[in-house]
Design a protein around this motif. Sequence first.
Motif, PDB file in Angstrom:
ATOM      1  N   GLY A 152       8.977  -1.291  11.740  1.00  0.00           N
ATOM      2  CA  GLY A 152       8.835  -0.388  10.953  1.00  0.00           C
ATOM      3  C   GLY A 152       9.330   1.069  11.477  1.00  0.00           C
ATOM      4  N   GLY A 153      10.003   1.267  12.779  1.00  0.00           N
ATOM      5  CA  GLY A 153      11.457   1.635  13.005  1.00  0.00           C
ATOM      6  C   GLY A 153      12.308   1.967  13.419  1.00  0.00           C
ATOM      7  N   ILE A 154      13.341   1.851  12.045  1.00  0.00           N
ATOM      8  CA  ILE A 154      14.661   1.339  11.800  1.00  0.00           C
ATOM      9  C   ILE A 154      15.528   1.872  12.676  1.00  0.00           C
ATOM     10  CG2 ILE A 154      16.053   0.016  10.573  1.00  0.00           C
ATOM     11  CD1 ILE A 154      13.251  -0.004   8.260  1.00  0.00           C
ATOM     12  N   LEU A 155      16.647   1.398  12.972  1.00  0.00           N
ATOM     13  CA  LEU A 155      17.502   1.888  14.073  1.00  0.00           C
ATOM     14  C   LEU A 155      18.487   2.409  12.920  1.00  0.00           C
ATOM     15  CD1 LEU A 155      18.582   0.776  17.506  1.00  0.00           C
ATOM     16  CD2 LEU A 155      17.482   3.259  17.023  1.00  0.00           C
ATOM     17  N   ILE A 156      19.303   3.357  12.762  1.00  0.00           N
ATOM     18  CA  ILE A 156      20.360   3.390  11.995  1.00  0.00           C
ATOM     19  C   ILE A 156      21.641   3.843  12.262  1.00  0.00           C
ATOM     20  CG2 ILE A 156      21.455   4.638  10.090  1.00  0.00           C
ATOM     21  CD1 ILE A 156      18.552   5.898   8.870  1.00  0.00           C
ATOM     22  N   LYS A 157      22.696   2.851  12.416  1.00  0.00           N
ATOM     23  CA  LYS A 157      23.888   2.752  13.071  1.00  0.00           C
ATOM     24  C   LYS A 157      24.890   2.740  11.808  1.00  0.00           C
ATOM     25  CE  LYS A 157      23.206   0.044  17.295  1.00  0.00           C
ATOM     26  NZ  LYS A 157      23.451  -1.706  17.759  1.00  0.00           N
ATOM     27  N   GLY A 178      11.725   5.631  10.038  1.00  0.00           N
ATOM     28  CA  GLY A 178      10.637   5.219  10.452  1.00  0.00           C
ATOM     29  C   GLY A 178       9.264   5.029   9.022  1.00  0.00           C
ATOM     30  N   ILE A 179       9.022   3.860   8.727  1.00  0.00           N
ATOM     31  CA  ILE A 179       7.435   3.629   7.377  1.00  0.00           C
ATOM     32  C   ILE A 179       6.363   3.279   8.201  1.00  0.00           C
ATOM     33  CG2 ILE A 179       8.097   2.117   5.405  1.00  0.00           C
ATOM     34  CD1 ILE A 179      11.003   1.920   7.466  1.00  0.00           C
ATOM     35  N   THR A 180       6.047   3.496   7.201  1.00  0.00           N
ATOM     36  CA  THR A 180       4.251   3.142   7.426  1.00  0.00           C
ATOM     37  C   THR A 180       3.451   3.029   6.577  1.00  0.00           C
ATOM     38  OG1 THR A 180       2.160   3.381   9.040  1.00  0.00           O
ATOM     39  CG2 THR A 180       3.806   5.652   8.046  1.00  0.00           C
ATOM     40  N   GLY A 181       2.511   2.287   6.504  1.00  0.00           N
ATOM     41  CA  GLY A 181       1.431   2.241   5.226  1.00  0.00           C
ATOM     42  C   GLY A 181       0.607   0.443   4.687  1.00  0.00           C
ATOM     43  N   ASP A 182       1.511  -0.023   5.222  1.00  0.00           N
ATOM     44  CA  ASP A 182       0.829  -2.012   4.950  1.00  0.00           C
ATOM     45  C   ASP A 182       1.069  -2.167   6.123  1.00  0.00           C
ATOM     46  OD1 ASP A 182       0.868  -2.882   2.346  1.00  0.00           O
ATOM     47  OD2 ASP A 182       1.570  -4.568   3.747  1.00  0.00           O
ATOM     48  N   THR A 183       1.450  -3.915   5.991  1.00  0.00           N
ATOM     49  CA  THR A 183       1.946  -4.087   7.551  1.00  0.00           C
ATOM     50  C   THR A 183       3.284  -3.254   8.306  1.00  0.00           C
ATOM     51  OG1 THR A 183       2.765  -5.601   6.884  1.00  0.00           O
ATOM     52  CG2 THR A 183       0.298  -5.863   7.143  1.00  0.00           C
ATOM     53  N   SER A 184       3.670  -3.683   9.596  1.00  0.00           N
ATOM     54  CA  SER A 184       4.434  -3.490  10.487  1.00  0.00           C
ATOM     55  C   SER A 184       5.719  -3.966  10.132  1.00  0.00           C
ATOM     56  CB  SER A 184       3.861  -3.546  11.812  1.00  0.00           C
ATOM     57  OG  SER A 184       3.603  -2.602  12.611  1.00  0.00           O
ATOM     58  N   ASP A 185       5.559  -5.317   9.480  1.00  0.00           N
ATOM     59  CA  ASP A 185       6.858  -6.245   9.341  1.00  0.00           C
ATOM     60  C   ASP A 185       7.006  -5.571   7.820  1.00  0.00           C
ATOM     61  OD1 ASP A 185       6.471  -7.348  11.540  1.00  0.00           O
ATOM     62  OD2 ASP A 185       5.386  -9.229  11.039  1.00  0.00           O
ATOM     63  N   ASN A 186       6.048  -5.537   7.032  1.00  0.00           N
ATOM     64  CA  ASN A 186       6.622  -5.571   5.198  1.00  0.00           C
ATOM     65  C   ASN A 186       6.788  -4.064   5.563  1.00  0.00           C
ATOM     66  OD1 ASN A 186       5.423  -7.591   3.966  1.00  0.00           O
ATOM     67  ND2 ASN A 186       3.404  -7.213   3.815  1.00  0.00           N
ATOM     68  N   LYS A 217       1.209  -1.221  -0.633  1.00  0.00           N
ATOM     69  CA  LYS A 217      -0.428  -0.381  -0.080  1.00  0.00           C
ATOM     70  C   LYS A 217       0.996   1.178  -0.208  1.00  0.00           C
ATOM     71  CE  LYS A 217      -3.756  -2.444   2.963  1.00  0.00           C
ATOM     72  NZ  LYS A 217      -4.244  -2.373   4.199  1.00  0.00           N
ATOM     73  N   PRO A 218       0.067   2.647  -0.046  1.00  0.00           N
ATOM     74  CA  PRO A 218       0.951   3.860  -0.088  1.00  0.00           C
ATOM     75  C   PRO A 218       2.072   3.522   1.426  1.00  0.00           C
ATOM     76  CG  PRO A 218      -0.547   4.100  -1.461  1.00  0.00           C
ATOM     77  CD  PRO A 218      -1.254   2.583  -1.091  1.00  0.00           C
ATOM     78  N   LEU A 219       3.477   4.470   0.797  1.00  0.00           N
ATOM     79  CA  LEU A 219       3.667   4.352   2.061  1.00  0.00           C
ATOM     80  C   LEU A 219       4.063   5.786   2.466  1.00  0.00           C
ATOM     81  CD1 LEU A 219       6.454   1.734   1.446  1.00  0.00           C
ATOM     82  CD2 LEU A 219       4.042   1.008   2.861  1.00  0.00           C
ATOM     83  N   SER A 220       4.720   6.440   3.449  1.00  0.00           N
ATOM     84  CA  SER A 220       5.136   7.443   3.683  1.00  0.00           C
ATOM     85  C   SER A 220       6.139   6.624   4.811  1.00  0.00           C
ATOM     86  CB  SER A 220       4.048   7.843   4.995  1.00  0.00           C
ATOM     87  OG  SER A 220       2.780   8.278   5.038  1.00  0.00           O
ATOM     88  N   ALA A 221       7.610   7.729   4.776  1.00  0.00           N
ATOM     89  CA  ALA A 221       8.759   7.559   5.622  1.00  0.00           C
ATOM     90  C   ALA A 221       9.559   8.882   6.259  1.00  0.00           C
ATOM     91  CB  ALA A 221       9.553   6.573   4.244  1.00  0.00           C
ATOM     92  N   VAL A 222      10.283   8.812   7.353  1.00  0.00           N
ATOM     93  CA  VAL A 222      10.844  10.059   7.831  1.00  0.00           C
ATOM     94  C   VAL A 222      11.885   8.851   8.683  1.00  0.00           C
ATOM     95  CG1 VAL A 222      10.092   9.513  10.683  1.00  0.00           C
ATOM     96  CG2 VAL A 222      10.665  11.694   9.091  1.00  0.00           C
ATOM     97  N   VAL A 223      13.281  10.351   8.084  1.00  0.00           N
ATOM     98  CA  VAL A 223      14.623   9.577   8.511  1.00  0.00           C
ATOM     99  C   VAL A 223      14.524  10.829   9.667  1.00  0.00           C
ATOM    100  CG1 VAL A 223      16.904   9.353   8.363  1.00  0.00           C
ATOM    101  CG2 VAL A 223      15.366   8.681   6.662  1.00  0.00           C
ATOM    102  N   LEU A 224      14.919  10.544  10.611  1.00  0.00           N
ATOM    103  CA  LEU A 224      15.948  11.193  12.109  1.00  0.00           C
ATOM    104  C   LEU A 224      17.153  11.266  12.154  1.00  0.00           C
ATOM    105  CD1 LEU A 224      12.814  10.086  14.394  1.00  0.00           C
ATOM    106  CD2 LEU A 224      13.016  12.116  12.733  1.00  0.00           C
ATOM    107  N   ASP A 225      17.875  12.447  12.404  1.00  0.00           N
ATOM    108  CA  ASP A 225      19.418  11.719  13.241  1.00  0.00           C
ATOM    109  C   ASP A 225      19.358  11.463  14.280  1.00  0.00           C
ATOM    110  OD1 ASP A 225      18.637  13.996  14.655  1.00  0.00           O
ATOM    111  OD2 ASP A 225      19.990  16.113  13.060  1.00  0.00           O
ATOM    112  N   ALA A 226      20.250  11.273  14.868  1.00  0.00           N
ATOM    113  CA  ALA A 226      21.006  10.659  16.340  1.00  0.00           C
ATOM    114  C   ALA A 226      20.075  11.717  17.135  1.00  0.00           C
ATOM    115  CB  ALA A 226      21.885  10.807  16.640  1.00  0.00           C
ATOM    116  N   VAL A 274       2.432   8.830  12.744  1.00  0.00           N
ATOM    117  CA  VAL A 274       3.033   7.140  12.761  1.00  0.00           C
ATOM    118  C   VAL A 274       4.006   6.605  12.746  1.00  0.00           C
ATOM    119  CG1 VAL A 274       2.539   4.727  11.983  1.00  0.00           C
ATOM    120  CG2 VAL A 274       0.287   6.127  12.463  1.00  0.00           C
ATOM    121  N   ALA A 275       4.596   7.368  11.088  1.00  0.00           N
ATOM    122  CA  ALA A 275       6.267   7.184  10.795  1.00  0.00           C
ATOM    123  C   ALA A 275       7.336   7.995  11.747  1.00  0.00           C
ATOM    124  CB  ALA A 275       6.577   7.481   9.005  1.00  0.00           C
TER     125      ALA A 275
END
Length: 140
Positions: free
Chosen positions: A99-104, A114-122, A25-34, A54-55
């Motif tokens: 859908g909340g993924i750490l960037i390391k 953070g990604i949202t729009g489909d199932t959390s696992d997807n 499904k259509p997604l939304s995504a955000v990137v946050l800094d530390a 949500v994202a």
Amino acid sequence: MKITLDQARTAIRATFDAGAEAGLKPLSAVVLDAGGHVLAFERQDGAAPGRFAVAHGKAHGAVMLGMPGSAQMQRAEDQHYFMTAMNGLFGGAVVPVPGGILIKDGDAVIGALGITGDTSDNDAMVGMKGLEAAGLTGAA
């Protein structure tokens, strides 16, 4: 290492490409800094307007707690009181699901996707592909 704006945008675009390829499904995504500040956000056509929150909540919880959404969800199941307290501490802005993924960078947390729009696992699955395309390491 810091996440560049170009890397953030690349991660989002590649996440959307992976989502389209998987028929999500259509997604939304955000990137946050530390520090939890927004570097980039995009919402695909057809995604609900409330998806930013949500994202952001998925990414915010990951970066602020230093644990990906999957670990937060497990923690909520095992110790509901802990995640309830953390969500209160952060003004209700934590969404403790995949859908909340750490960037390391090695052991250091340098941000979150953070990604949202489909199932959390997807959401988590395509987000990891997006980070890889941007040359970033994720922990989902």
